[in-house]
Design an enzyme around this catalytic site. Sequence first.
Site, PDB file in Angstrom:
ATOM      1  N   SER A 264     -17.893 -79.067 -15.113  1.00 25.03           N
ATOM      2  CA  SER A 264     -17.993 -80.143 -16.098  1.00 25.03           C
ATOM      3  C   SER A 264     -17.088 -79.811 -17.278  1.00 25.03           C
ATOM      4  CB  SER A 264     -19.438 -80.288 -16.574  1.00 25.03           C
ATOM      5  OG  SER A 264     -19.509 -81.152 -17.692  1.00 25.03           O
ATOM      6  N   SER A 265     -16.598 -80.849 -17.941  1.00 20.28           N
ATOM      7  CA  SER A 265     -15.739 -80.618 -19.105  1.00 20.28           C
ATOM      8  C   SER A 265     -16.512 -80.032 -20.283  1.00 20.28           C
ATOM      9  CB  SER A 265     -15.078 -81.926 -19.540  1.00 20.28           C
ATOM     10  OG  SER A 265     -16.061 -82.901 -19.836  1.00 20.28           O
ATOM     11  N   CYS A 266     -17.848 -80.094 -20.241  1.00 20.25           N
ATOM     12  CA  CYS A 266     -18.646 -79.573 -21.350  1.00 20.25           C
ATOM     13  C   CYS A 266     -18.647 -78.042 -21.399  1.00 20.25           C
ATOM     14  CB  CYS A 266     -20.072 -80.092 -21.285  1.00 20.25           C
ATOM     15  SG  CYS A 266     -21.070 -79.381 -19.965  1.00 20.25           S
TER      16      CYS A 266
ATOM     17  N   TYR B  13     -26.782 -76.571 -20.041  1.00 18.76           N
ATOM     18  CA  TYR B  13     -26.070 -77.073 -18.861  1.00 18.76           C
ATOM     19  C   TYR B  13     -24.685 -76.449 -18.771  1.00 18.76           C
ATOM     20  CZ  TYR B  13     -23.876 -80.455 -15.682  1.00 18.76           C
ATOM     21  OH  TYR B  13     -23.194 -81.050 -14.644  1.00 18.76           O
TER      22      TYR B  13
ATOM     23  N   LYS C  53     -23.030 -74.011 -15.825  1.00 19.67           N
ATOM     24  CA  LYS C  53     -21.789 -74.339 -15.140  1.00 19.67           C
ATOM     25  C   LYS C  53     -20.751 -73.226 -15.286  1.00 19.67           C
ATOM     26  CE  LYS C  53     -22.548 -78.273 -13.142  1.00 19.67           C
ATOM     27  NZ  LYS C  53     -22.402 -78.402 -11.686  1.00 19.67           N
TER      28      LYS C  53
ATOM     29  N   HIS D 165     -25.757 -90.718 -18.956  1.00 18.60           N
ATOM     30  CA  HIS D 165     -24.622 -90.330 -19.781  1.00 18.60           C
ATOM     31  C   HIS D 165     -24.174 -91.514 -20.652  1.00 18.60           C
ATOM     32  CE1 HIS D 165     -24.280 -87.043 -16.758  1.00 18.60           C
ATOM     33  NE2 HIS D 165     -23.873 -86.370 -17.810  1.00 18.60           N
TER      34      HIS D 165
END
Length: 268
Positions: free
Chosen positions: A184-186, A213, A217, A256
């Site tokens: 994920s980009s987070c 989260y 990841k 989201h």
Amino acid sequence: AGAIDYILKPIHENELKEALQKTFHHNIDNKQQIQVINEHLEGNKDRIVLSLKDSYQVIFLNDLIFCQSDAGYTSFYLTNKKIFLAGHRGLVGTEILYYLNKYGYKNVYVMPRIQLNLLEQNKVFNYFKKNLFDGVIIAAAKVGGINANNTERAEFIYENTQIQNNIIHSAYKNKVKNLIFLGSSCIYPKNCLQPIKEEYLLTSKLEYTNEPYAIAKINGLKLCENYSKQYNLNYKCLMPTNVFGDNDNYDLATSHFLPAIIKKISDA
């Protein structure tokens, strides 16, 4: 190789010719083996025969979807290989399953949660041991929007870490060479420079609301990186960003941002 675009790319005749030309050929002294190979090739334009060190392998062209050559070695990606897709009912997983079927993959394994709970290590390991997959795609995760991430922080870090650990370690223990993990980009810092580059990972603080989260990841990414390095595996990480579409979660409490906006516009 390893990215979905490469794995799903249809084979091109020139790529096949180039790969075969670079394939390392061994001399075969066994007359009986030579006879069998000739019988396979005689009048059959639907297959190729690769000579190996002590044997041979017949590859049917309809099963060949991608090949890549490097020095004296060539990797062939075949549609009859066994692939386990984790998370086939989610937003991204349903699309991956659609394209795997579209491009002719014949042995794609999926399991609903009621039959295989990915949080249970022994069951995951035994499933891998029983099926001996050639490749794995991890699209399974506990996901949600800002509210869900911020109110279920313990569940987000525990469940995602557990799912990843179970699948990646079971894949390694059962000799799976190829694996794709969706991140994920987070995972990148809250105030990351734009456009984001891979080297920005772990350079400063994460966004607090989805920190659990993101940490999970990052753990999955580092698992793939270090298992690949230590055990000579091809475990790759892809980062889908701001995905939305069919089969998304449109619940305003857990979705989201983009699907929430779509839902509000639709309701209005």
